[in-house]
Scaffold this motif. Structure first.
Motif, PDB file in Angstrom:
ATOM      1  N   ILE A  66       3.594   6.520   3.845  1.00  0.00           N
ATOM      2  CA  ILE A  66       4.070   5.269   4.440  1.00  0.00           C
ATOM      3  C   ILE A  66       5.584   5.124   4.213  1.00  0.00           C
ATOM      4  N   HIS A  67       6.035   5.486   3.022  1.00  0.00           N
ATOM      5  CA  HIS A  67       7.463   5.442   2.689  1.00  0.00           C
ATOM      6  C   HIS A  67       7.856   6.861   2.291  1.00  0.00           C
TER       7      HIS A  67
ATOM      8  N   MET B 278       9.792   8.253  -0.772  1.00  0.00           N
ATOM      9  CA  MET B 278       9.185   8.313  -2.104  1.00  0.00           C
ATOM     10  C   MET B 278       8.686   9.736  -2.328  1.00  0.00           C
TER      11      MET B 278
ATOM     12  N   THR C 241       0.827  -1.209   0.000  1.00  0.00           N
ATOM     13  CA  THR C 241       0.000   0.000   0.000  1.00  0.00           C
ATOM     14  C   THR C 241       0.862   1.259   0.000  1.00  0.00           C
ATOM     15  N   HIS C 242       0.455   2.248  -0.777  1.00  0.00           N
ATOM     16  CA  HIS C 242       1.135   3.543  -0.829  1.00  0.00           C
ATOM     17  C   HIS C 242       0.100   4.659  -0.684  1.00  0.00           C
ATOM     18  N   THR C 243       0.602   5.869  -0.526  1.00  0.00           N
ATOM     19  CA  THR C 243      -0.270   7.046  -0.629  1.00  0.00           C
ATOM     20  C   THR C 243       0.436   8.061  -1.521  1.00  0.00           C
TER      21      THR C 243
ATOM     22  N   CYS D 148       4.946   9.691  -0.335  1.00  0.00           N
ATOM     23  CA  CYS D 148       4.131   8.595   0.168  1.00  0.00           C
ATOM     24  C   CYS D 148       4.240   8.668   1.682  1.00  0.00           C
TER      25      CYS D 148
HETATM   26 CU    CU Z   1       4.625   3.963  -0.193  1.00  0.00          CU
END
Ligand code: CU
Length: 127
Positions: A116-117, A120, A76-78, A114
């Motif tokens: 979450i990460h 990115m 999953t990403h945003t 992102c």
């Molecule tokens: Cu991500």
């Protein structure tokens, strides 16, 4: 007196020709509204997330444009505005899911990440 007959024949022949042309124009014109119903630019604003990267990393759109975000990764990403996620954010985009964001109405350069990460990164350019 003798010209009346021939004139009526010419008029009725002319009307037949006009009606034939109108019938042809009507049938070809009926297809036009259906093909112009979809706006050509609506599918162009797409960012694909793949291999923990945004593609393209920089996208230029019009103010208020809709941007589709498609996640091709298996996690999953945003896609969220880096400075203020409330400005625009997809929220969680599951693998193979597509979400949309609305570009800001003010012209400018909007770095996004992102959530979450956070390494990115990309940029949404509004102009
Ligand atoms: Cu991500």
């Amino acid at each position: 007196m003798t010209m009346r007959g021939p004139r009526w024949i010419l008029v009725s022949a002319g009307m037949t020709a006009v009606m034939t042309l109108a019938a042809c124009g009507g049938s070809s014109g009926a297809a036009a509204p259906a093909s112009s119903g979809t706006s050509p630019g609506s599918t162009a604003n797409t960012i694909v997330i793949k291999s923990f990267m945004f593609h393209p990393a920089s996208l230029t759109v019009s103010p208020g444009a809709t941007v589709m975000v498609h996640n091709e990764d298996s996690v999953t990403h945003t896609l969220s505005d880096k400075a203020d996620p409330k400005l625009f954010s997809t929220g969680d985009v599951s693998p193979n899911q597509t979400k949309t964001i609305k570009a800001p109405s003010k012209a400018g350069s909007y770095p996004f990440i992102c959530q979450i990460h956070q390494y990115m990164a990309g940029t949404l350019v509004v102009r």
